[in-house]
Design a protein around this motif. Structure first.
Motif, PDB file in Angstrom:
ATOM      1  N   PRO A   1      24.612  11.520   4.260  1.00 12.94           N
ATOM      2  CA  PRO A   1      23.952  12.567   3.307  1.00 12.94           C
ATOM      3  C   PRO A   1      22.628  13.095   4.119  1.00 12.94           C
ATOM      4  O   PRO A   1      21.877  12.326   4.669  1.00 12.94           O
ATOM      5  N   ASN A   2      22.304  14.410   3.813  1.00 14.28           N
ATOM      6  CA  ASN A   2      21.027  15.087   4.416  1.00 14.28           C
ATOM      7  C   ASN A   2      19.887  14.717   3.204  1.00 14.28           C
ATOM      8  O   ASN A   2      20.179  14.273   2.211  1.00 14.28           O
ATOM      9  N   TRP A   3      18.788  15.400   3.751  1.00 14.15           N
ATOM     10  CA  TRP A   3      17.938  15.296   2.652  1.00 14.15           C
ATOM     11  C   TRP A   3      18.080  15.750   1.138  1.00 14.15           C
ATOM     12  O   TRP A   3      17.892  15.178   0.233  1.00 14.15           O
ATOM     13  N   LEU A   4      18.729  17.094   1.148  1.00 21.54           N
ATOM     14  CA  LEU A   4      19.117  17.668  -0.053  1.00 21.54           C
ATOM     15  C   LEU A   4      20.100  16.775  -0.876  1.00 21.54           C
ATOM     16  O   LEU A   4      20.178  16.757  -2.025  1.00 21.54           O
ATOM     17  N   ASP A   5      21.158  16.333  -0.160  1.00 19.41           N
ATOM     18  CA  ASP A   5      22.077  15.493  -0.578  1.00 19.41           C
ATOM     19  C   ASP A   5      21.577  14.215  -1.322  1.00 19.41           C
ATOM     20  O   ASP A   5      21.946  13.978  -2.681  1.00 19.41           O
ATOM     21  N   GLN A   6      20.663  13.558  -0.731  1.00 21.40           N
ATOM     22  CA  GLN A   6      19.919  12.542  -1.161  1.00 21.40           C
ATOM     23  C   GLN A   6      19.039  12.944  -2.432  1.00 21.40           C
ATOM     24  O   GLN A   6      19.274  12.236  -3.586  1.00 21.40           O
ATOM     25  N   ARG A   7      18.420  13.838  -2.442  1.00 23.62           N
ATOM     26  CA  ARG A   7      17.642  14.490  -3.476  1.00 23.62           C
ATOM     27  C   ARG A   7      18.579  14.606  -4.746  1.00 23.62           C
ATOM     28  O   ARG A   7      18.229  14.372  -5.958  1.00 23.62           O
ATOM     29  N   LYS A   8      19.496  15.205  -4.530  1.00 29.25           N
ATOM     30  CA  LYS A   8      20.592  15.818  -5.624  1.00 29.25           C
ATOM     31  C   LYS A   8      21.048  14.435  -6.277  1.00 29.25           C
ATOM     32  O   LYS A   8      21.017  14.374  -7.689  1.00 29.25           O
TER      33      LYS A   8
ATOM     34  N   MET B   1       6.437  16.995  -4.238  1.00 27.39           N
ATOM     35  CA  MET B   1       6.216  15.723  -4.515  1.00 27.39           C
ATOM     36  C   MET B   1       7.481  15.043  -4.619  1.00 27.39           C
ATOM     37  O   MET B   1       7.590  13.631  -4.714  1.00 27.39           O
ATOM     38  N   GLU B   2       8.848  15.567  -4.863  1.00 30.41           N
ATOM     39  CA  GLU B   2      10.052  14.809  -4.778  1.00 30.41           C
ATOM     40  C   GLU B   2      10.089  14.276  -6.130  1.00 30.41           C
ATOM     41  O   GLU B   2      10.497  13.031  -5.842  1.00 30.41           O
TER      42      GLU B   2
ATOM     43  N   GLU C   1       0.841  -1.133   0.162  1.00 36.00           N
ATOM     44  CA  GLU C   1      -0.180   0.114   0.080  1.00 36.00           C
ATOM     45  C   GLU C   1       0.910   1.340  -0.173  1.00 36.00           C
ATOM     46  O   GLU C   1       2.003   1.097   0.467  1.00 36.00           O
ATOM     47  N   GLU C   2       0.140   2.337  -0.574  1.00 27.46           N
ATOM     48  CA  GLU C   2       0.950   3.515  -0.372  1.00 27.46           C
ATOM     49  C   GLU C   2       1.237   4.009   1.230  1.00 27.46           C
ATOM     50  O   GLU C   2       0.353   3.893   2.087  1.00 27.46           O
ATOM     51  N   GLN C   3       2.306   4.658   1.487  1.00 27.37           N
ATOM     52  CA  GLN C   3       2.877   4.848   2.567  1.00 27.37           C
ATOM     53  C   GLN C   3       3.610   5.990   2.678  1.00 27.37           C
ATOM     54  O   GLN C   3       4.200   6.367   1.778  1.00 27.37           O
ATOM     55  N   ARG C   4       3.530   6.968   3.852  1.00 26.91           N
ATOM     56  CA  ARG C   4       4.334   8.286   3.974  1.00 26.91           C
ATOM     57  C   ARG C   4       5.629   7.800   4.217  1.00 26.91           C
ATOM     58  O   ARG C   4       6.195   6.839   5.290  1.00 26.91           O
ATOM     59  N   PRO C   5       6.653   8.317   3.699  1.00 22.93           N
ATOM     60  CA  PRO C   5       8.134   7.984   3.845  1.00 22.93           C
ATOM     61  C   PRO C   5       8.461   8.308   5.394  1.00 22.93           C
ATOM     62  O   PRO C   5       8.054   9.255   5.672  1.00 22.93           O
ATOM     63  N   SER C   6       9.204   7.472   5.939  1.00 27.16           N
ATOM     64  CA  SER C   6       9.869   7.938   7.365  1.00 27.16           C
ATOM     65  C   SER C   6      10.755   8.956   7.387  1.00 27.16           C
ATOM     66  O   SER C   6      10.751   9.703   8.432  1.00 27.16           O
ATOM     67  N   GLY C   7      11.534   9.133   6.450  1.00 27.44           N
ATOM     68  CA  GLY C   7      12.775   9.899   6.403  1.00 27.44           C
ATOM     69  C   GLY C   7      13.840   9.486   7.596  1.00 27.44           C
ATOM     70  O   GLY C   7      14.711  10.418   7.765  1.00 27.44           O
ATOM     71  N   GLN C   8      13.823   8.255   7.774  1.00 28.15           N
ATOM     72  CA  GLN C   8      14.761   7.679   8.787  1.00 28.15           C
ATOM     73  C   GLN C   8      16.350   7.977   8.049  1.00 28.15           C
ATOM     74  O   GLN C   8      17.179   8.137   8.912  1.00 28.15           O
ATOM     75  N   SER C   9      16.424   7.652   6.880  1.00 30.85           N
ATOM     76  CA  SER C   9      17.702   7.652   6.497  1.00 30.85           C
ATOM     77  C   SER C   9      18.451   8.930   6.524  1.00 30.85           C
ATOM     78  O   SER C   9      19.917   9.079   6.572  1.00 30.85           O
ATOM     79  N   TYR C  10      17.872  10.155   6.619  1.00 26.55           N
ATOM     80  CA  TYR C  10      18.561  11.446   6.831  1.00 26.55           C
ATOM     81  C   TYR C  10      18.099  12.245   8.085  1.00 26.55           C
ATOM     82  O   TYR C  10      18.796  13.160   8.411  1.00 26.55           O
ATOM     83  N   SER C  11      17.094  11.680   8.654  1.00 28.25           N
ATOM     84  CA  SER C  11      16.472  12.335   9.919  1.00 28.25           C
ATOM     85  C   SER C  11      17.386  12.221  11.174  1.00 28.25           C
ATOM     86  O   SER C  11      17.389  12.843  12.379  1.00 28.25           O
TER      87      SER C  11
END
Length: 563
Positions: free
Chosen positions: A151-158, A253-254, A135-145
């Motif tokens: 790497p932080n969120w911006l590093d991962q997005r780039k 929406m990333e 099912e669709e789920q909200r991302p936890s953000g665990q990997s950067y939070s």
């Protein structure tokens, strides 16, 4: 009947249906459906988007279906059952839920009840909602939070955006409403998705259109998935406001999105079940191997430039409507607009407002309908009160036959509302049509992709003589005085784009795209095609919002080996 009684009546019908389906009782199943009945399945039981009509045919198809369904019941958290009138027929309309071994589903049933016998189903929708365990789920953000050293969120997005060490699972070609909707659904389902678009900036497919453009249907119909427009927005959205929203949407929406990137085509490896595609990103070539390619380039993308003998000796400028920007360069000059669809009228009105001397040249009969309120009649459901998600499910539940009746009635009503204007246009020499079998503008769009105009003022300019009107046979005698000819002659179908990008063999395998063939569904749209790994999505904002969900579910199911 009161609300409680309607729930009871609906649940009783659903219980009888479930029991007859489980026991495979053909006679009992057929007795539950009205002689004029239709079942539309959107992936839930057949893994196809298909419509079957008539009790005998639909029951036979139900019993052939791959999935066994159970747990039918009125959905308690959704719009409750209610009395409505659809296509001129009074019925009970109810939303329900159910389950299969691999998925949860939802649907809509419309019951006809005369009080003397058990209610019978007029229409039935069964639609896939979620794949169990995926099912669709909200991302936890665990990997950067929580990892301060990583790497932080911006590093991962780039890093995610660059695809330096991987290929996307899904490549979406085209970054308009179809591409954004599809990519948002796919990304939210955990499928690595990249959008590529030839324009230099997200939203440019709207931003670069003619200066005065606004959407011709109302804001509440046009939301993108997950992220509705703010309640402060205008009823009719200006193109630049919409373009900027596209940019914000992709960021919020990333979505992985490459601008200034031309999709140059590809070939499919049957054994590896993946594509080899070539991209030109701002002059740099990149070869990728996605498993799926989603063509989200619109109903039609290649301008149609007809062979017009009269233009061969013309000394002025000729442009296609897609190249038109604004009226400023043509102030005080003579312009012919060839065509009488929405783009032709809007461009003619823009030119007139900018001081040009404009004549619109009609090639074929055209449906004219006032933008407000007449053209909005077909969207009345979205003003009735149900939340957007319920409106979308109800919209998806309408089979083709019932949709035709609905639009015939809406077209008749619109003609009554617009009668005075239409009469004045005909007196001026404008040739009118009501669309195929009187089904109006919506079916002109679904079958031809055009052939109508939502009037926002140009029709009045024509009847008042401020914008000239001529027929195609008069074109040659008008040309000597013209400085510019705008060809508002539409676009070629997607078949031509497929042939150019993938070759004649794949184009022949896929066949016609859009419009209706022998079945009751749009051809090769939103569903598996004869070419594995090749998908198509196009249409209005509402169509893209609704069917992007089902497109994403099919690709997810394919990735999981379910289909």
């Amino acid at each position: 009947m009161d609300a409680g009684t309607l729930v009871t009546v609906t649940n009783q019908w659903l219980a009888r249906f479930e029991a007859a389906l489980a026991s495979r009782d053909v006679a009992r199943l057929q007795s539950l459906f009205h002689p004029d009945s239709h079942w539309r399945d959107v992936l839930a039981l057949t893994w196809r988007i298909q419509t079957v009509s008539g009790p005998a045919a639909l029951v036979a198809e139900l019993l052939r279906s791959e999935q066994r369904a159970a747990g039918f019941g009125v959905a308690p958290q959704r719009t409750p059952p209610r009395h409505v009138t659809r296509a001129g027929t009074k019925c009970i309309e109810a939303l329900f839920g159910f389950n299969t071994k691999t998925a949860s589903g939802n649907g809509v049933v419309r019951l006809l009840a005369d009080g003397s016998t058990e209610p019978k189903a007029w229409t039935l929708l069964t639609a896939l909602d979620e794949l169990k365990g995926h099912e669709e789920q909200r991302p936890s953000g665990q990997s950067y939070s929580r990892d301060f050293s990583g790497p932080n969120w911006l590093d991962q997005r780039k890093a995610a955006m660059e695809y330096e060490d991987r290929d996307p699972a899904v490549l979406v070609v085209g970054g308009g409403q179809a591409g954004l909707s599809s990519a948002a659904r796919l990304t939210h389902r955990g499928l690595d998705t990249l959008i590529v678009d030839r324009w230099p900036r997200i939203g440019d497919n709207w931003r670069t259109r003619y200066h005065a453009l606004t959407l011709h249907n109302q804001v509440h119909v046009n939301h993108l998935p997950y992220m509705p427009f703010p309640p402060t927005w205008p009823v009719y959205i200006p193109k630049d406001k919409l373009a900027n929203w596209f940019e914000s949407y992709a960021e919020a929406m990333e979505l992985n999105y490459w601008t200034s990137t031309e999709f140059e085509g590809g070939s499919y490896d049957e054994s590896a079940q993946r594509w080899t595609v070539t991209l030109n990103r701002a002059g740099e070539k990149r070869v990728m191997h996605p498993r799926h390619v989603v063509m989200a380039t619109g109903v039609s993308g290649i301008p149609n430039i007809p062979d017009i003998p009269a233009l061969k000796g013309f000394r002025g400028q000729v442009i296609h409507s897609s190249e038109y920007g604004d009226a400023a360069p043509w102030k005080g000059r003579n312009v012919l607009v060839l065509g009488t669809g929405t783009s032709a009228h809007d461009i003619a009105q823009d030119l007139y407002s900018g001081g040009a001397k404009v004549t619109i040249v009609q090639r074929s009969p055209t449906l004219i309908i006032n933008c407000d309120p007449s053209a909005q009649l077909v969207y009345s459901l979205y003003s009735e009160g149900p939340p957007l998600e319920d409106c979308d499910l109800i919209t998806a539940s309408v089979p083709l036959t019932v949709a035709r009746r609905t639009h015939q009635l809406a077209t008749r009503h619109a003609k009554e509302l617009d009668g005075e204007l239409l009469e004045r246009l005909e007196k001026k020499g404008f040739r009118l049509t009501d669309g195929p079998d009187g089904t109006g503008w919506q079916f002109l769009y679904l079958t031809r992709g055009g052939g109508y105009y939502f009037n926002v003022g140009c029709s009045e300019l024509i009847v008042e003589g401020k914008v000239g009107l001529a027929q195609y046979a008069e074109l040659e005698k008008l040309l000597p005085d013209a400085d510019l000819v705008v060809l508002a002659t539409g676009y070629k179908g997607q078949e031509e784009l497929v042939r150019r990008l993938f070759g004649p063999e794949i184009a022949a395998r896929v066949g016609p795209i859009w419009g209706f063939g022998e079945g009751q569904e749009l051809r090769n749209m939103f569903t598996r095609t004869p070419q594995p790994g090749l998908w198509f999505i196009a249409g209005s904002f509402a169509q893209c919002r609704i069917y992007s969900k089902y497109l994403a579910l099919q690709i997810q199911a394919r990735e999981l080996g379910l289909i």
